[in-house]
Design a protein around this motif. Sequence first.
Motif, PDB file in Angstrom:
ATOM      1  N   PHE A   1     -10.985   8.222  -1.700  1.00  0.00           N
ATOM      2  CA  PHE A   1     -10.269   7.212  -2.486  1.00  0.00           C
ATOM      3  C   PHE A   1      -8.805   7.611  -2.649  1.00  0.00           C
ATOM      4  O   PHE A   1      -7.904   6.792  -2.496  1.00  0.00           O
TER       5      PHE A   1
ATOM      6  N   ASN B   1       0.808  -1.212   0.000  1.00  0.00           N
ATOM      7  CA  ASN B   1       0.000   0.000   0.000  1.00  0.00           C
ATOM      8  C   ASN B   1       0.843   1.265   0.000  1.00  0.00           C
ATOM      9  O   ASN B   1       0.442   2.282  -0.509  1.00  0.00           O
TER      10      ASN B   1
ATOM     11  N   PHE C   1     -17.468  -3.297  -1.010  1.00  0.00           N
ATOM     12  CA  PHE C   1     -16.270  -4.055  -0.633  1.00  0.00           C
ATOM     13  C   PHE C   1     -16.139  -4.085   0.895  1.00  0.00           C
ATOM     14  O   PHE C   1     -16.601  -3.160   1.571  1.00  0.00           O
TER      15      PHE C   1
ATOM     16  N   ILE D   1      -6.959   6.924   0.749  1.00  0.00           N
ATOM     17  CA  ILE D   1      -6.714   5.545   1.183  1.00  0.00           C
ATOM     18  C   ILE D   1      -6.280   4.627   0.054  1.00  0.00           C
ATOM     19  O   ILE D   1      -5.747   3.551   0.295  1.00  0.00           O
ATOM     20  N   GLY D   2      -6.522   5.048  -1.192  1.00  0.00           N
ATOM     21  CA  GLY D   2      -6.090   4.218  -2.314  1.00  0.00           C
ATOM     22  C   GLY D   2      -6.909   2.955  -2.503  1.00  0.00           C
ATOM     23  O   GLY D   2      -6.455   2.007  -3.137  1.00  0.00           O
ATOM     24  N   LYS D   3      -8.111   2.929  -1.948  1.00  0.00           N
ATOM     25  CA  LYS D   3      -8.979   1.751  -2.096  1.00  0.00           C
ATOM     26  C   LYS D   3     -10.364   2.199  -2.565  1.00  0.00           C
ATOM     27  O   LYS D   3     -10.856   3.238  -2.130  1.00  0.00           O
ATOM     28  N   PHE D   4     -10.984   1.384  -3.408  1.00  0.00           N
ATOM     29  CA  PHE D   4     -12.343   1.660  -3.845  1.00  0.00           C
ATOM     30  C   PHE D   4     -13.347   1.100  -2.835  1.00  0.00           C
ATOM     31  O   PHE D   4     -13.030   0.175  -2.091  1.00  0.00           O
TER      32      PHE D   4
ATOM     33  N   PRO E   1      -6.645  -0.762  -6.613  1.00  0.00           N
ATOM     34  CA  PRO E   1      -6.336  -0.706  -8.050  1.00  0.00           C
ATOM     35  C   PRO E   1      -5.108  -1.521  -8.452  1.00  0.00           C
ATOM     36  O   PRO E   1      -4.917  -1.775  -9.636  1.00  0.00           O
TER      37      PRO E   1
ATOM     38  N   ALA F   1     -10.877  -4.123  -4.639  1.00  0.00           N
ATOM     39  CA  ALA F   1     -10.834  -2.962  -3.748  1.00  0.00           C
ATOM     40  C   ALA F   1      -9.607  -2.092  -4.037  1.00  0.00           C
ATOM     41  O   ALA F   1      -9.673  -0.879  -3.997  1.00  0.00           O
TER      42      ALA F   1
ATOM     43  N   LEU G   1       1.507   2.400  -3.355  1.00  0.00           N
ATOM     44  CA  LEU G   1       0.332   2.930  -4.008  1.00  0.00           C
ATOM     45  C   LEU G   1      -0.002   4.316  -3.478  1.00  0.00           C
ATOM     46  O   LEU G   1      -0.220   5.238  -4.242  1.00  0.00           O
TER      47      LEU G   1
END
Lengths: 182, 356
Positions: free
Chosen positions: A90, A45, B41, A93-96, B169, B167, A48
Motif C-alpha cells: 500500500f 498519484n 477493488f 502504490i498508494g492504493k488500497f 485515499p 481505492a 500522493l
Amino acid sequence: MECQQCHERPATVHLTQVVNGQKTEVHVCEQCAKEKGYMNYGEENFTLNDLLSGLFHSEGSSPFTGQTMKPYQQATKLKCPTCGLAYQEFARIGKFGCGDCYQTFDDRINPILRRVHSGNTRHDGKIPKREGGNLHLRKEIDEYKVKLKTLIEQEEFEEAAKCRDKIRSLENQLHQGEDGEN
Amino acid sequence: MSLQQFMNEAISPWMKQDGPDSDIVLSSRIRLARNFSHYPFPMIAAEESLEEILNFFKEKFEHQSFRDYNDFEIVKMRELQPVEKRVLVEKHLVSPHLAEKSEHSATLISQNEQVSIMINEEDHIRIQIYFPGFQLDRALAQASQLDDWLEEKIDYAFDEKRGYLTACPTNVGTGMRASVMMHLPALSMTHQINRMTPAINQLGLVVRGIYGEGSESVGNIFQISNQITLGKSEEDIVEDLHSVVKQLIDQERRAREALMNRSGIQLEDRIFRSYGVLMNSRIIESKEAAKCLSDLRLGIDLNLIDHIPQSILNELMILTQPGFLQQYAKATLTPEERDIRRASLIRERLQLEHEE
Ligand SMILES: [Zn+2]
Ligand SMILES: [Zn+2]
C-alpha cells in the motif's frame, strides 16, 4: 547541495510542491528523481506517492534519510486479511486493495489522510440510505444539538425547549432501533 | 457524412444547451466514486470478480431510465475500436484510465449523454454528471439522486468513520470530485490567474490548465475542482467551489472590461487575426487551433463578432482532437495529416455560419 535521497550524488533536480497550501521543497539527483517518479508530470498519484514516501520515512527521524526505521519495519508485517494487500505494498502504490484495508491499516493511515485532506480524518458527508441505518438518526440528533446550543445562546428559550423535545424523541427512536437489532 | 450530420452525432445534446454564466463557465461536473462492499477493488481483483460486477450492471441497469436520464446503454471497452475509445475520452464520457484498462471495464451512458457511470475504473463505480454552464448545485442534487438509485440495488463499501471507501485515499469520504470548466482568456492574458492560484489552493481547491501540461493552459480553459473529499459535507465542498468560481467569473469580466478600455484596438486586432487564421489556414496544430478558438470565442463574448454562436469553442475543441478527426476521416492519420484535416474541418465549420 547533496541529494536528499541517496546522499551520494549532487542534487540537480529542484522541485517545489504546494499541496493544500503546504509547501515542500525537494532536492534530489536525476537518478533518484526518476526512481521516485518526480520526472512525471500532471498525475494526481505523483503527489500522493510523494506524500506517502515522505511520511513513511518521517515517522522515525528526519525525512529522506533512507534508513530503515522501527515503525516502518513493524508496518511491513501488516496485511489485510480480506484482500491480502500488505501495508508495505500500500505504501508503495498508494492504493488500497479493498474496503477492509481501511480497518486493517486504521491507525497508520491517519497521518496520510490528514495531509491529503487538510487535517481531516473523519467523514462528515452523505450516508447511504439503506445501509446507513441509525447513522441518519445520529446525524440528525447532532444537528439538533448544534441548533439547541445556538438557540440557548440567543436566549430563544421557547424554541430551545421544542428543540430539546425533538432530540429526546429522536434519541428514544435510536435506542428502540438499537434494541431491535439485537 | 456531411459535417453537419457528423457534428450532430459528435456533440452531446447537453453541450448545445446554454447554462447560467455560460460566457465564462463551459460546464459543471460532479463525479462520485463508489465501491461494492465485499469485492476487492478493480486494481487487484480477479477477472471473475470484475466480470461479475460487469454482468450485474448489464442485468440490473441496461436500458433502465431514471428521471431525465433515459435508456442507459452499456458500452464495454473491449468491444470498441481504439479510435472509438479515443472519441469517448475526448467527449469526457470515459476517463483515459478506463479506456486503457479495457478488458473488464465499461460505461453506462444515458441517451442524452449527460450521465456516464463508469464500471471497473480505479473504483468499481464512478458516477459522472455534466451540466452546461455554472450549475453545480443542480449537478450535485442530481448526482446524489442517481447515487440513491444505484444504492437501491448495491451494497456500497461504506464506513461510519471514513465514509465511502475508495481505492485511493485521495477520494475517500464523500468520494466526490466537483469541477467547473472555465474559459478565462482575460485573466490568463494578464497573468492574473497565476497570481490567484496559490490562494485558491489554500482553500483545498485545485486549478488545472486543460489541454496543456501542468498549469499551462492552451485554450485558456481551466478546470477548478476540490482536492479534499474527507471531513466536509458534499454541500460545503460545493459551496466553497461555488464561491471561488463566482469570484473568478467577476474577476474575468472585470479583466475583459479593463482590456477593452485600455487596449481595445490591440485586442480587436488579436481576435480578428485569429479569426483570419481559422478561416484560412491549410495546416493547423492543436495548440494554435486552441489559441485561435479561444480568441474567437472572446470576440463573440465581447460582441465584436456576432454571427457565430458561443458554442463554437466547446464544439471545435472537441471535434479537432485526434480521435474525432480520424473518425470523421474514417482513417488513421499521421500527426501531419491531422493538422491538415483539422484546418479543413475548422474552415468548413465556419463556412456553415456564413451560409446561414
Ligand atoms: Zn540521489
Ligand atoms: Zn484489503
